[in-house]
Design an enzyme around this catalytic site. Structure first.
Site, mmCIF file in Angstrom:
data_model
loop_
_atom_site.group_PDB
_atom_site.id
_atom_site.type_symbol
_atom_site.label_atom_id
_atom_site.label_comp_id
_atom_site.label_asym_id
_atom_site.label_seq_id
_atom_site.Cartn_x
_atom_site.Cartn_y
_atom_site.Cartn_z
ATOM 1 N N GLU E 31 5.762 2.310 0.966
ATOM 2 C CA GLU E 31 6.543 1.787 2.088
ATOM 3 C C GLU E 31 8.017 1.716 1.713
ATOM 4 O OE1 GLU E 31 6.341 -2.371 4.682
ATOM 5 O OE2 GLU E 31 6.039 -2.397 2.524
ATOM 6 N N HIS E 33 11.589 0.369 1.049
ATOM 7 C CA HIS E 33 12.078 -0.939 0.584
ATOM 8 C C HIS E 33 13.594 -0.921 0.476
ATOM 9 C CE1 HIS E 33 7.914 -2.110 -0.271
ATOM 10 N NE2 HIS E 33 8.359 -3.345 -0.387
ATOM 11 N N ASP E 42 5.553 -2.344 -3.695
ATOM 12 C CA ASP E 42 4.391 -3.230 -3.563
ATOM 13 C C ASP E 42 3.283 -2.870 -4.553
ATOM 14 O OD1 ASP E 42 5.775 -4.434 -1.521
ATOM 15 O OD2 ASP E 42 4.599 -3.551 0.091
ATOM 16 N N HIS E 117 1.376 -6.793 -0.496
ATOM 17 C CA HIS E 117 1.884 -6.224 0.774
ATOM 18 C C HIS E 117 1.299 -7.089 1.887
ATOM 19 C CE1 HIS E 117 3.070 -3.244 3.750
ATOM 20 N NE2 HIS E 117 1.825 -3.001 4.091
ATOM 21 N N GLU E 119 1.058 -7.247 5.043
ATOM 22 C CA GLU E 119 0.289 -6.722 6.162
ATOM 23 C C GLU E 119 -1.140 -6.351 5.789
ATOM 24 O OE1 GLU E 119 3.357 -5.933 5.310
ATOM 25 O OE2 GLU E 119 4.642 -5.640 7.057
ATOM 26 N N HIS E 172 11.323 -9.000 2.440
ATOM 27 C CA HIS E 172 11.031 -7.582 2.199
ATOM 28 C C HIS E 172 12.285 -6.912 1.632
ATOM 29 C CE1 HIS E 172 9.311 -3.610 2.787
ATOM 30 N NE2 HIS E 172 10.456 -3.263 3.332
ATOM 31 N N GLU E 177 11.540 -9.736 -4.134
ATOM 32 C CA GLU E 177 11.033 -8.413 -4.539
ATOM 33 C C GLU E 177 12.007 -7.695 -5.474
ATOM 34 O OE1 GLU E 177 7.781 -7.098 -1.178
ATOM 35 O OE2 GLU E 177 9.745 -6.144 -1.086
#
Lengths: 254, 254, 254, 254, 254, 254
Positions: E31, E33, E42, E117, E119, E172, E177
């Protein structure tokens, strides 16, 4: 009336066989087989082998699976050919799973799926695994086999006397299938239309498929030197071999 | 060799028919049909009707769907009977959907699904709807029909001359199916084993099913007074009727 | 506050009823019902019948399934009508399956699904079969029924006093549904907008659907001579009949 | 007769609204809500919010989704409570997908899904994504929102005047839901049965679930200090906020 | 060679650990970032946390799930960003379900899924629920947790010393992170490319997604003030917290 | 930091490559590989081949599929071995389908799936077929290949200098895989633990599987005479061959 076919039995006759009998499920396809063979080749070959094995071991035969998994370019010609009517993988697996589940519910302990369309096997095996992965008992037991893995290697020399054997993947609409059809259903073979195809499949698959990766006729290899005699040689050998391992694997029970 | 069956055609022969021809797909089942009829009744009746319609309208016939959706207690006897080998709804719908998708991809514009197992219809219709709901054009067009809805009401008096007509749901292994089998495949009818069943189905369904809601023989009604002559009367009438609406619905195109 | 509806109960109140009680699940649809009836007819009729049966047998009522399986042209008008909001077969079957599974996990032994949308039945039965095919015990037991199969045949003469009865398939937005709505929810009936439709459905189905196979209003038959009185007659009769078989089938347990 | 509910409209009335109107689909659940609130809380709250938003923006309301995705232990109590009747994720996603597909086919351009059950959202979003991921045009447009994310943060002080706000996850059967129910449906609130639950959810999930990770009543937090007045404050604020973004997002079209 | 990774073990070594050991399955994603972090964030964070927890509790680590469920606009940026390679919900749930089923079949009693992650969680929980809903025994037990719910609230002040904490949804490609990546894999952090994004997510979701609802960089909040030291603080704290609840939940068995 | 791996790239770096670049997706498994090799063999071999091909043709490598389709007894040992963590066919096909769909949506035109686990291929091909069956254009194009079909037949004599080549199906944990591991990851090879297995697979499959149809070690054939040098010979040859057909098939576009 062929009494080996369960479709010809009443439910009482059928029920009487389920407990100890052997049930054979033929799996074929509806798929192009070159200029000289009909779409039903795999279904016809599977059905005929199943009947002969049933006679030999005293079993009965379920209705043939006449639609199968997708023809692949390097072993069957693939989807670009008209007349190749294939099921998606999930559908074919569900079909086999549902049928097996029903036969097992009727009490069958010894089932053999006789496949005559190579591409079917991964998806039939998936169905069997989903039902019978966890071995609660040795039985019920489902075996899965085909005719080409059960030909005696020594026999290959007799069959490929004029033409070199280049592997089973190329035997689509070639010598072995043509010979089997000449033996089982000669009226459906148009040998005069066959051409001397000699296809070199690529070492990879390509999506979407393009024509230059395909033989024009749909045969993957020559059918030259095919004969009903060769068909009979194969049949006798395969029926013997299959009957032998059915007897061995199924004997533990009765 | 029956040239109306696509399994007997090469892919070149098949391809030549796809553009303008009519394709008929027979749908049957593997299901108990009382003491006197075999498991294959629906498949046999569907196949035979399909061949006669194909002859009449100049079409061809695809391999019969020999496994169908679940037999229901009040119209077929249900799952407690041995030999009733049924598919789950999702599987049967996927099977029909995949096959139709492939035939449409081959260019067929006029397809008729001829059903001889009542319980199939909701799931065949679902498959057709999933593929063809949004009418982009009038063609390709898929029609779905059966034999019982296409019998002239006036004919019922002739068929039910000795026995009262109690509705199509009860005609499982009863006069009409028995008569059709006596006409199509008399060697498979054991009329001497039939008994005078007269089943009163409940006004509801029950899960799990229990025996007191079922007829013991598997027939839902008597087969008394069945005859090959009555079978022929039905066949002639139905083939005429079906051919007539196929011609009408498919004429807009050619 | 209607204490027959489980949505109005706390979990403690609900829990107290699960062990011995009867749970009724009404199944309807969101579907066109002609010029004079609203989209919610089937859901409204199912809910009202369910409440009356619950009162009679001492049961409770689950939230109504307000979206159902696809309306069919020959029994409901089909997908071309606006306001017909249908579920795919797989979705509707999963919906019923999940709900039943949850209610069974809560300990219900006696469940009745009361359907008021004909097309739902094959897919509800499929869900029930997937859960309860193998009869481990007589209970839990799930029954499935509708109102039209539970009308006393003798009553038909009273309802169809001015108009001929032409079969249940045509009773979509016709006399019986209109009369039921006049009885259950008269404020939703626009009788002045109804027209004298008399649709002759074809003897086959057609995909994609075309207009000439459909009635223009969405009613399949006339609603003339409908009345709240006729509605009451039907309700009284059906509630009696359903209560009677619920009592019989569910009595073996308590 | 509530003319904001599409179930009360004929197909002609419904059709007239589809082109330019706003359609609101309320999503709830059937789930335990402590000792003092009924199983239908989420469905009742969703339906009532939807009606008020429809009045405000001139839209109509579809039948409420009364069964939702699985209640989670840390935001709803979870599956061990009786009366929690949940759908599997695949089923709930299919349900939403089918309904949306049908409404879009009827021509709706502006759809709002109003959710009142937190656990629904991931699966509703999945359904929307599967249908509308690839933006062909700005419209049709589907919005998804709930009431709690649309409360003005300043308002929280008024609602949590006696009790500390500990996050929305704990507001299951607590002050906000109780207040909303006292405003929308006071006859269904048994405030005298509520207890002062104060649950500390674990920082992880556990499968299978065990009792020590759950509150005994099913409430996740106290409902003390709830009132219909607080309910009204929330409703007025949320309806204003939702109507505002609906107007903004949907204004590009008309 | 890292002996905590099962991919590095022979089946004999692996088998020896299954009976009493703890298995950790890291779940990540592929994904976007932001401008300064790579697609693998992630997966990299999940894998590194898993290894440290394994060291601490004496467990082993399964191959990381490197493809996850769909990135959401308000917590991850969503599908419009290149490099966001997401699975459909049904696929991701099946993936987790199949893997868990296999590990359970190998005899593991103590499994921890460590997610990085957000989701993913609803769909991992769905998979766990489908397998382990009905508690036959306390074990096997599957726990599901992430790193952000296991940070001591007191620690937030240290991490958000220069920048205000605005909730985990916005973290995010932001401070936490980025700090974790600076600690775990500093060579993959391009801090010079990060920009001071401060995204205000809408209070609703929109399908199809449009650009004005997204941050241009893909970061949802600033990464300013990130550091490897902060990363270490988080890691030490989280590993301690997770190890602690693993020990507690898994101690009942050994 | 390996810049050939997309997990190490930011979305901006990744996006720059999608339009003209080649994307390689390695497919492996988590599966027993005898006494002397680790569970990750197929994933490790696939990843390493992919990196070398990427270097050669200037492509990038996606995260490896580390869980694959079911190991089969006659080509991989099957499910009875611990550490064989397999996906169901439907799951694995969905996984590949979803990932491909996402990469295609990002604009990739040239994708190569490099498989190192034989059993994966039917299900990867199914996924590709479901997405790309109908050739709208020559591109995007997805190729699927493995390493064993791309070894020059002449090379076999060098590799099988001490031991006879008995077919690729038996090369599970045998000379070729062991040599590749000695070249790619020598620290993971415990050559001292390998035993001289020489398994004769049956000519049929059996469900449920029983031990007498399996080799005890999990190797299907001897690993004797394996060496890193042989590994290098294979790698050089295969990378050359694959790069060559990638260039040919992908050259039509750029």
């Amino acid at each position: 009336m062929n009494a080996y076919l369960i479709q010809n039995l009443t439910w009482k006759e059928y029920q009487a066989k389920a407990k100890d009998g052997i049930l054979i499920i033929p799996a074929g396809s509806t798929e192009q087989h070159g200029f000289h063979l009909p779409l039903g080749v795999d279904a016809i070959i599977a059905s005929n082998f199943a009947l002969r094995v049933a006679e030999k071991v005293g079993g009965v035969v379920a209705p043939t699976l006449t639609y199968g998994y997708k023809s692949q370019p390097s072993s069957g010609g693939g989807p670009l050919f008209p007349g190749t009517i294939d099921l998606n993988g999930a559908t074919f697996t569900s079909l086999v799973k549902d049928i097996l589940t029903e036969f097992l519910a009727d009490g069958w302990q010894k089932i053999f799926i006789l496949d005559a369309h190579y591409e079917n096997e991964a998806f039939i095996a998936e169905a069997c695994d989903l039902i019978l992965r966890n071995p609660k008992n040795a039985f019920p037991k489902v075996l899965l086999g085909n005719w080409w893995d059960n030909i005696d290697p020594d026999l290959l020399a007799k069959i490929f006397d004029e033409v070199e054997f280049r592997g089973w993947a190329l035997e689509h609409a070639a010598i072995t299938e043509t010979s089997l059809m000449m033996y089982f259903a000669p009226e459906l073979v148009h040998q005069e239309l066959s051409i001397d195809e000699s296809f070199n499949p690529p070492t990879y698959q390509c999506f979407p498929l393009h024509d230059s990766l395909l033989p024009s006729s749909g045969s993957l290899y020559t059918a030259r030197s095919s004969s009903a005699d060769k068909g009979k040689i194969i049949v006798d050998n395969v029926v013997e071999k299959i009957s032998s391992f059915l007897t061995k694997e199924f004997s533990e029970l009765s």
